[in-house]
Structure formats: structure tokens, C-alpha cells
Design an enzyme around this catalytic site. Structure first.
Site: not given
Ligand SMILES: [Zn+2]
Length: 233
Positions: A108, A112, A104-105
Site C-alpha cells: 500500500h 501511495h 502487503h501493507e
């Protein structure tokens, strides 16, 4: 006058209790779901850090660091440092939960990289929302010591609107990061078919805490607006 203050206290509970209940329920559900799936090992035997590394490398982000941070569920992606930070249990964990959260991280980081619109909006709003939170806390703190001027209530409403709007933008960004995470985990074979449901459950439970936070903020905002309107009569 007595009626007025009772009315205000009544309103406070009316607006606050649903948010408190939803928030409490979301946190219990997350700790239950995370606790359960952090005991379920992944077939691949990968740690959260290895899974995140693999997703980043395959996306051409080989130079992005994946670091360990202290704290429980303190995992985050830092867009200013362009680095991934995983809590110790997810960094070293070889469980469905650890790999899910780490992915999940990484999701991100992919947002980006792809210049995903809402991610950029959220990043631009972050310092504004941080300032609004400080101003909001400051004015509430002052309110404990002195009678607030009516204008203060409108400042509270203005700052809280910014905070609420930030949470509103955060929600789709969180769901999108989870869907990117799941896509990469399955595409790269880091998680197998029978582990799919577990990953989804952990990420959905985490997202629910953001839903609860947003609902609580909207209700709190409505509470302030209601007293501001009442006080004008
Ligand atoms: Zn997230």
C-alpha cells in the site's frame, strides 16, 4: 398488510443470507489459512517488521516508520501519517503469514508512492464513505424509534451506495497491494520459491473477506432498492 410485512421479511432473508454465508465462510477460511501459515517459519528468519523495512528501504522509503499496534490482524498502512502499522504477531512473527501480511501493507505504501490511480481515488473517498456510514447508522437508529418517512429510504439508499462504491474501489487496491507485495518479496529474496504458495494463500484468503463484504453490501443495497420500489406501488 400481513402479507406485505411477511414479503418484506422474506426479501430481507433472501438478500441477506447469501452475504452472511459468504462472509462467514471467508472469515473461517482466513483464520484457518492465517493460523496454518503463522506456524510455518520463513527460511530467511525475518520478522514481518524486518521484511516491511527491507521493502520500504529498497523503494527509497527509508524514513517511513514501521510501528507495532495492538489487535489481531489490525495491520494497516496509514496514508495520512505515511506510516506502516503491524499487529504484534506480524511485527515480531517470523512466519510465512507474518512476512506476507507485512509485505502487503508495504505494498500500500508503494501504491501511495507511485500515485497509483485507484489508491488515490480510495484515499479521497475515505472521509466521504466514513461520513456516509455515520449518516446511514444514524438514520437506521432513528428508524428503530419512529416510522421512517419514505424519503428516509432514499437517503438510506444514497448513503449505502456511497459505502458500496467505496468497497468496490477497495477491492482492486487490495489485490494490487498483494501483487506488489509478492513481487518485492521474491525479487528481494525475502521469501523463497517453496514459500511462494503459502504467501499467496494467506493474501488471497485476506482478499476474499473484501469480496464477501462487497457482495454483502451489493445485496443489501438491492434489498433497499426493492422495498423502495415496492412501497411506491
Ligand atoms: Zn490492504
Amino acid at each position: 398488510m400481513i402479507y406485505d410485512s411477511l414479503h418484506t421479511i422474506g426479501l430481507y432473508w433472501l438478500f441477506l443470507i447469501p452475504g452472511l454465508l459468504l462472509g462467514g465462510w471467508a472469515h473461517i477460511r482466513l483464520s484457518h489459512t492465517y493460523g496454518k501459515y503463522s506456524q510455518v517459519p520463513v527460511d530467511s528468519g525475518m520478522t514481518g517488521a524486518q521484511a516491511a523495512r527491507e521493502i520500504l528501504d529498497r523503494a527509497g522509503l527509508a524514513d517511513m516508520p514501521v510501528e507495532e499496534v495492538p489487535g489481531h490482524l489490525s495491520d494497516h498502512y496509514d496514508p495520512t501519517k505515511r506510516a506502516l502499522f503491524l499487529s504484534s504477531e506480524n511485527f515480531h512473527g517470523q512466519s510465512v503469514a507474518a512476512v506476507g501480511v507485512a509485505a502487503h501493507e508495504a505494498g500500500h505504501a508503494l501504491q501511495h508512492q507511485a500515485a497509483y490511480g485507484l489508491f488515490n481515488v480510495r484515499m479521497a473517498l475515505a472521509p466521504v464513505s466514513h461520513f456516509a456510514s455515520m449518516a446511514y447508522m444514524g438514520i437506521l437508529f432513528l428508524g428503530w424509534f419512529m416510522h421512517l418517512l419514505p424519503i428516509a429510504l432514499w437517503i438510506i439508499i444514497a448513503t449505502f451506495s456511497v459505502i458500496t462504491f467505496f468497497q468496490l474501489v477497495t477491492l482492486p487496491v487490495e489485490y494490487d497491494a498483494s501483487s506488489r507485495a509478492k513481487e518485492q518479496l521474491f525479487r528481494l529474496g525475502l521469501v523463497h520459491e517453496h514459500e511462494r504458495a503459502g504467501v499467496s494463500k494467506v493474501l488471497d484468503a485476506a482478499a476474499l473477506t473484501y469480496v464477501a463484504a462487497l457482495v454483502t453490501s451489493i445485496l443489501t443495497l438491492l434489498y433497499y432498492i426493492t422495498i423502495a420500489r415496492d412501497s411506491r406501488r
